[in-house]
Design a protein around this motif. Structure first.
Motif, short mmCIF file in Angstrom:
data_model
loop_
_atom_site.label_atom_id
_atom_site.label_comp_id
_atom_site.label_asym_id
_atom_site.label_seq_id
_atom_site.Cartn_x
_atom_site.Cartn_y
_atom_site.Cartn_z
N PHE A 1 1.05 -1.12 0.05
CA PHE A 1 0.03 -0.10 -0.01
C PHE A 1 0.82 1.19 0.05
O PHE A 1 0.71 2.20 -0.86
CB PHE A 1 -0.93 -0.08 1.37
N ASP A 2 1.73 1.18 0.88
CA ASP A 2 2.73 2.48 1.03
C ASP A 2 3.52 2.69 -0.12
O ASP A 2 3.69 3.71 -0.88
CB ASP A 2 3.67 2.26 2.48
N GLN A 3 4.23 1.44 -0.90
CA GLN A 3 5.14 1.66 -1.96
C GLN A 3 4.30 2.11 -3.21
O GLN A 3 4.75 3.02 -3.98
CB GLN A 3 5.67 0.27 -2.29
N LEU A 4 3.17 1.46 -3.32
CA LEU A 4 2.36 2.05 -4.54
C LEU A 4 1.65 3.37 -4.35
O LEU A 4 1.77 4.20 -5.53
CB LEU A 4 1.37 0.85 -4.95
N SER A 5 1.52 3.80 -3.18
CA SER A 5 0.91 5.10 -2.99
C SER A 5 2.20 6.14 -3.44
O SER A 5 1.91 7.07 -4.09
CB SER A 5 0.58 5.36 -1.63
N GLU A 6 3.35 5.71 -2.99
CA GLU A 6 4.50 6.67 -3.23
C GLU A 6 4.92 6.67 -4.68
O GLU A 6 4.98 7.59 -5.22
CB GLU A 6 5.72 5.85 -2.42
N ASP B 1 2.72 6.33 -6.83
CA ASP B 1 1.65 6.98 -7.83
C ASP B 1 1.77 8.56 -7.74
O ASP B 1 1.41 9.06 -8.85
CB ASP B 1 0.38 6.58 -7.10
N SER B 2 2.66 8.84 -6.81
CA SER B 2 2.84 10.30 -6.83
C SER B 2 3.92 10.75 -7.32
O SER B 2 4.15 11.76 -7.59
CB SER B 2 2.67 10.79 -5.43
N LEU C 1 -6.36 -2.74 -0.48
CA LEU C 1 -5.19 -2.74 -1.17
C LEU C 1 -5.55 -2.64 -2.81
O LEU C 1 -4.80 -1.90 -3.32
CB LEU C 1 -4.28 -3.93 -0.87
N ALA D 1 -7.16 0.32 -4.15
CA ALA D 1 -5.95 1.45 -4.30
C ALA D 1 -5.25 1.03 -5.57
O ALA D 1 -4.98 2.29 -6.35
CB ALA D 1 -5.22 1.38 -3.02
N ARG E 1 -7.03 2.15 -8.54
CA ARG E 1 -7.49 3.61 -8.53
C ARG E 1 -6.28 4.55 -9.14
O ARG E 1 -6.37 5.54 -9.58
CB ARG E 1 -8.01 4.42 -7.17
N SER E 2 -5.18 3.81 -9.30
CA SER E 2 -3.83 4.58 -9.73
C SER E 2 -4.07 5.14 -11.31
O SER E 2 -4.90 4.54 -11.85
CB SER E 2 -2.88 3.54 -9.89
#
Ligand code: T1G
Length: 697
Positions: A33-38, A40-41, A80, A83, A86-87
């Motif tokens: 979750f953390d890695q993919l959120s990072e 994505d940004s 997860l 999320a 949604r990327s």
């Protein structure tokens, strides 16, 4: 490190690294979750590839976590996956090995899927008494259509990469480097500037005859569920994909999944999943134990069992030579083998080409010398000690020193057979269950002198034969048949006391077995057990209660289905058991002969007398060290006798019922009937004193 991320140009490759199967544990979910959120940004990242390290992409949620208190500090699998979907950057799943359960749902949350040619994808949750709980019942129908989704989810069977491509489940299948292909695919998608394809935003492809498709699936999977709740829950959730908004259907899926996960049925099925894997582990045998590779096999005896065992080797692609001194027996046996494969071709389970390829692995010989270079020889001749010892003596002289000599005996003493050779360390029992090419269970019988190397070799090649191998020690009947003997004794005694075969069989069927003991006897052939009883007659203690009813049926030529009549009668060519007044009369006459006043026997007594006596003998088998774990007994009874999967096996079921209840019932019957097999085993008494169970000793 649960994740390894590398940047290839503007594509980030995120590799799951959670051996052995990259299960989506809570820690893994948090890291993803953390890695993919990072990612994505990040401006320097245009696309993302999700891959797995080691043997596979992902084997699903971490099943072990289901029996632990739920943690709320990490995202759940559905969150997860939502999320990921949604990327705004294209996310590509690069699948090798397997993508199963939550692993397949993870791939469905990605926008595109690339698979290696040997990959397999599936939603096997139903085999654990579960259902897809992370969007699978909603996304899969939107991608592959209702019919294919129903088949995959309700059967739980995985599909090959080629089939997945046909279905549209994957977008590409590659023979070359999977990651390179996935990165290229990500670059193409990112370069195109298109919106990533989100399955949740699609509708299920329209289907003309929706109702009949659903009715057919319901008839095939739900109607035959025999009380299991997962099939019905899967069907309800899949149907919701046709009519409910995605988010609402996802919420309902979660509710249905939790009901399955919390059910006793699923706990029992998850138990069997793990103890089956435990059974493959033998204390003292490790991956370092030297093992003879079985490259060439041989089977001696071309009867029913020999043919079935040869088919197992052919199916595994291991060349096998079948020996019989009689040419006629070989001719008949090879016709039988061809017929077995022809049936598979007729049922589209095999192609004609595959059938011929498998048959090409099977050779025949009338001279034992032809078996000299086999790595393992499995004896499947007549169940007589002298004949077996003579054959092992001959094989010992003929075969190369490292050849393993195995006996398929169902009850004879393997120590005595090994003693006929100069290589007792390489002698072992490999007890297949009939029909050998169908039944998954193999009781591998270690004799006193059997070496760890021999055990390791046979346990490992059990898996190669797609069997579930369980290591047992020598005793009369080993584990399964020893317990089954007590089970059928009590069933026969119930007839003498007032029950009829159809009543006992119905109760045992309703308990969850595929068939009751009398229908099984008719299927297997009453003459088989009759021969064993006659062999044991001389040593049977005179004071031991014995029911002659089965013998009397055999004396009248009633051997079961094979003779058109046994405990039941059968229409010519038919297999449906029909109660037979002649048998009822024979039973009543036996009661009169014993001076027993027949009484009404209820369902509770039938279950307790038949099933609890299994548990009691299982406890004795554990006390004697015939097996080392209660799970070994559960696995044997699941795969050798069809113990209901949702009850987890005799020993798991015993803990679920409570050993005190079982002890009290056995003691009551023992005090009334005096039969030694009903006397509560010392281990049960000890566990009751400690208020413990077989799995909480
Ligand atoms: N969770 C935890 N442990 C697992 C596991 C899993 N999903 N799968 C395997 N293991 C362990 C197994 O116990 C053994 O442990 C080791 O890995 C090797 O397994 C949210 C709810 C993947 C095809 O049903 O089918 O996702 O004995 O000996 O022959 O909707 O394992 O070494 O200590 O079988 O190479 C759905 C179950 C879960 C797949 C590999 N997934 N696993 O076969 O190795 S529920 C499944 C398999 C779910 C979602 C739902 C096979 C395999 P140990 P193995 P293998």
């Amino acid at each position: 490190m649960l994740l390894e991320t590398e940047l290839r140009g503007a594509t980030a490759v995120v590799c799951l690294s959670n051996p052995p199967v990259n299960a989506l544990s809570s820690a893994m979910r948090g890291a993803m979750f953390d890695q993919l959120s990072e990612l994505d940004s990040r401006k320097d990242v245009a696309g993302i590839v999700v891959a797995g390290s080691g043997r596979c992409f992902c084997g699903g949620a971490d099943i072990r976590e289901f029996d632990r208190p739920a943690r709320h500090d990490e995202p759940l699998v559905p969150a997860l996956i939502n999320a990921i979907e949604r990327s705004n950057k294209p996310v590509i799943a690069a699948i090798h090995g397997v993508a199963l359960g939550g692993g397949c749902e993870l791939a469905l949350g990605c926008h595109y899927r690339i698979a290696a040619a040997d990959a397999r994808l599936g939603l096997p949750e139903i085999k654990l008494g579960l259902m897809p709980g992370a969007g699978g019942t909603q996304r899969l129908p939107r991608l592959v259509g209702l019919e294919a989704a129903l088949q995959m989810i309700l059967s739980g069977d995985a599909v090959s990469a080629a089939r997945a491509l046909d279905l549209g489940l994957v977008d590409q299948v590659v023979e070359a480097d999977l990651i390179d292909a996935a990165v290229a695919y990500a670059e193409a998608r990112a370069g195109g500037g298109e919106t990533p394809r989100r399955l949740s935003s699609l509708d299920v492809p329209p289907l003309k005859d929706v109702d009949s498709v659903i009715e057919a699936a319901s008839a095939r999977f739900v109607a035959r569920a025999r009380g299991l709740i997962a099939p019905g829950h899967c069907l309800e959730s899949i149907e919701n994909s046709l009519s409910m908004p995605f988010e609402s259907a996802l919420a309902r899926e979660r509710e249905l999944f939790i009901e399955c996960r919390e059910s006793e049925q699923s706990k029992a099925q998850r138990h069997l999943f793990f103890v089956e894997r435990e059974a493959a582990k033998v204390p003292g045998v490790s991956k370092k134990t030297p093992v003879v590779e079985v490259r060439r096999a041989a089977v001696v005896g071309c009867g029913t069992m020999g043919v079935g065992i040869a088919v197992c080797f052919a199916d595994a692609g291991i060349p096998v030579t079948v020996h019989d001194a009689s040419k006629a027996a070989l001719d008949t046996g090879f016709e039988r083998m061809r017929a077995i494969y022809q049936t598979a071709v007729t049922k589209s389970r095999l192609s004609k080409r595959e059938m011929e390829a498998r048959l090409s692995h099977v050779g025949r010989a009338e001279d034992l010398a032809a078996l000299a270079d086999a790595d393992i020889v499995i004896e499947a001749i007549v169940e007589e000690m002298d004949a077996k010892r003579a054959l092992f003596r001959t094989l010992d002289a003929l075969c190369k020193p490292e050849t393993i000599l195995a006996t398929n005996t169902s009850s004879l003493n393997v120590d005595a057979i090994a003693a006929a050779t100069k290589r007792p360390d390489r002698v072992i029992g490999t007890h297949f269950f009939s029909p050998a090419h169908v039944m998954k269970l193999m009781e591998n019988v270690r004799a006193d002198a059997t070496s760890l190397e021999t055990i390791a070799c046979v346990m490992r090649f059990s898996r190669k034969l797609n069997k579930v191998g369980v290591l047992v020690a020598v005793c009369d009947g080993f584990v399964g048949n020893r317990m089954y003997h007590n089970y059928t004794r009590q069933a026969a005694f119930l007839l003498e006391e007032g029950a009829l075969p159809q009543q006992v069989d119905q109760v045992i069927y309703d308990f969850g077995f595929p068939m009751g003991p009398f229908a099984v006897g008719d299927l297997a052939g009453l003459d088989v057990s009759w021969r064993i009883r006659k062999r044991r007659a001389a040593t049977r203690p005179s004071e031991e209660r014995y029911s002659p009813i089965a013998d009397r049926l055999c004396e009248r030529g009633r051997f079961g289905q094979k003779s058109g009549a046994g405990w039941y009668r059968y229409q010519p060519g038919g297999r449906k058991p029909e109660p037979d007044p002649a048998v009822d009369a024979l039973i009543v006459a036996r009661s009169e002969e014993m001076g027993l006043e027949r009484r009404t026997i209820d369902e509770k007594e039938i279950i307790e007398r038949c099933v609890y006596v299994l548990i009691n003998e299982g406890a004795r088998i554990l006390e004697e060290g015939i097996v080392s774990r209660p799970g070994d007994i559960d696995v044997i009874w699941r795969h050798g006798y069809g113990f209901p999967v949702h009850r987890g096996g005799p020993m798991f079921y015993a803990d679920h019922i409570g050993l005190k209840k079982i002890r009290d019932a056995l003691l009551c019957y023992y005090q009334r009937d005096g039969d030694a097999t009903l006397e509560p085993a010392p281990m049960i008494e000890e566990l009751v004193k400690k208020n413990a169970g077989f799995y909480s000793r």
